[in-house]
Design an enzyme around this catalytic site. Structure first.
Site, PDB file in Angstrom:
ATOM      1  N   HIS A   1     -10.069   0.251   0.383  1.00 42.26           N
ATOM      2  CA  HIS A   1     -10.401  -0.555   1.554  1.00 42.26           C
ATOM      3  C   HIS A   1     -11.894  -0.865   1.631  1.00 42.26           C
ATOM      4  O   HIS A   1     -12.316  -1.654   2.489  1.00 42.26           O
ATOM      5  CB  HIS A   1      -9.955   0.155   2.832  1.00 42.26           C
ATOM      6  CG  HIS A   1      -8.481   0.092   3.064  1.00 42.26           C
ATOM      7  ND1 HIS A   1      -7.599   0.955   2.449  1.00 42.26           N
ATOM      8  CD2 HIS A   1      -7.718  -0.743   3.820  1.00 42.26           C
ATOM      9  CE1 HIS A   1      -6.366   0.669   2.826  1.00 42.26           C
ATOM     10  NE2 HIS A   1      -6.405  -0.366   3.647  1.00 42.26           N
TER      11      HIS A   1
ATOM     12  N   GLU B   1       0.820  -1.214   0.000  1.00 41.17           N
ATOM     13  CA  GLU B   1       0.000   0.000   0.000  1.00 41.17           C
ATOM     14  C   GLU B   1       0.851   1.259   0.000  1.00 41.17           C
ATOM     15  O   GLU B   1       0.505   2.243  -0.676  1.00 41.17           O
ATOM     16  CB  GLU B   1      -0.938  -0.008   1.209  1.00 41.17           C
ATOM     17  CG  GLU B   1      -2.045  -1.037   1.078  1.00 41.17           C
ATOM     18  CD  GLU B   1      -2.944  -1.112   2.286  1.00 41.17           C
ATOM     19  OE1 GLU B   1      -3.967  -1.804   2.209  1.00 41.17           O
ATOM     20  OE2 GLU B   1      -2.620  -0.485   3.323  1.00 41.17           O
TER      21      GLU B   1
END
Length: 237
Positions: A168, A135
């Site tokens: 997410h 990420e």
């Protein structure tokens, strides 16, 4: 944006959706249902990280030419500071969500990951280490870094943080994920070392897992004891 970066983003996206093929395949091979997502997630995330790091080897070799990078000692210090900054950002964002929007704490995304870890212990490596590294490479180095060459910090951090939050798939807590994205972007710009936001991100995820997986039963037992004590005291009064 460099052509190589587009390929890295493509690999990341393929990894995210690879479960639609990989999970049924593992099911056909006889893998227990409660282990499917953890097993495939571990394989796909690690495979993606290895490929992406291999593609970034030339840049990793050239990173020493960046004169704006802080020293190793400062990087360690900022990594520690970054952990507290990230937690502070999360707490403030959570308070805003509760007090202004009436949103209760507790991320659905986190709950799902914790459940997978409980069924497949080694998936903890992904949620605590591999995931944060990927990420930070995607959202801070590539997306934020590319935007920051054209726009100021606020715009670049806002766009990359919103994308980070959207990935997410927990839109209820969009503010928390955005706040975290801003914090990690600041750490990256301040130190010019990607390892700093990676360290803060890994530390946060690891602590969450320790609390919610390793000590979950102990915490639940303590809560039950507290409730029992309150009932006893209430009865006496």
């Amino acid at each position: 944006m460099k052509k190589k970066y587009w390929w890295i983003i493509f690999i990341y996206i393929v990894m995210q959706f690879s479960g639609y093929i990989g999970v049924p395949l593992l099911h056909e091979l006889g893998v227990p249902k409660n282990q499917l997502f953890g097993m495939w997630g571990t394989f796909s995330f690690i495979a993606a990280l290895v490929i992406i790091l291999y593609m970034l080897i030339p840049e990793m070799r050239e990173r020493h030419r960046n004169s704006k990078r802080v020293s190793k000692g400062s990087a360690i210090l900022w990594s520690i500071i970054g952990i507290f900054m990230a937690y502070a950002a999360q707490i403030i964002a959570s308070m805003i969500e509760m007090n202004l929007f009436g949103i209760q704490p507790g991320s659905e995304n986190t709950k799902q990951l914790v459940e997978i870890v409980k069924n497949v212990k080694y998936f903890m490596i992904v949620t605590a280490i591999v995931g944060p590294i990927l990420e930070e490479i995607i959202f801070r180095k590539i997306i934020f870094g590319s935007l920051h060459k054209r726009f100021n910090f606020f715009i670049s951090a806002l766009i990359s943080s919103l994308i980070f939050a959207a990935v997410h798939a927990d839109f209820t807590h969009l503010l928390i994920y955005t706040a975290m994205g801003f914090t990690f972007a600041f750490l990256y710009v301040k130190t010019q070392r990607l390892i700093v936001p990676i360290a803060a991100h890994v530390a946060m995820n690891t602590l969450v897992l320790i609390v919610q997986v390793l000590f979950a039963d102990k915490i639940k037992e303590m809560e039950q004891q507290l409730e029992t004590a309150q009932l006893i005291i209430g009865g006496l009064l």
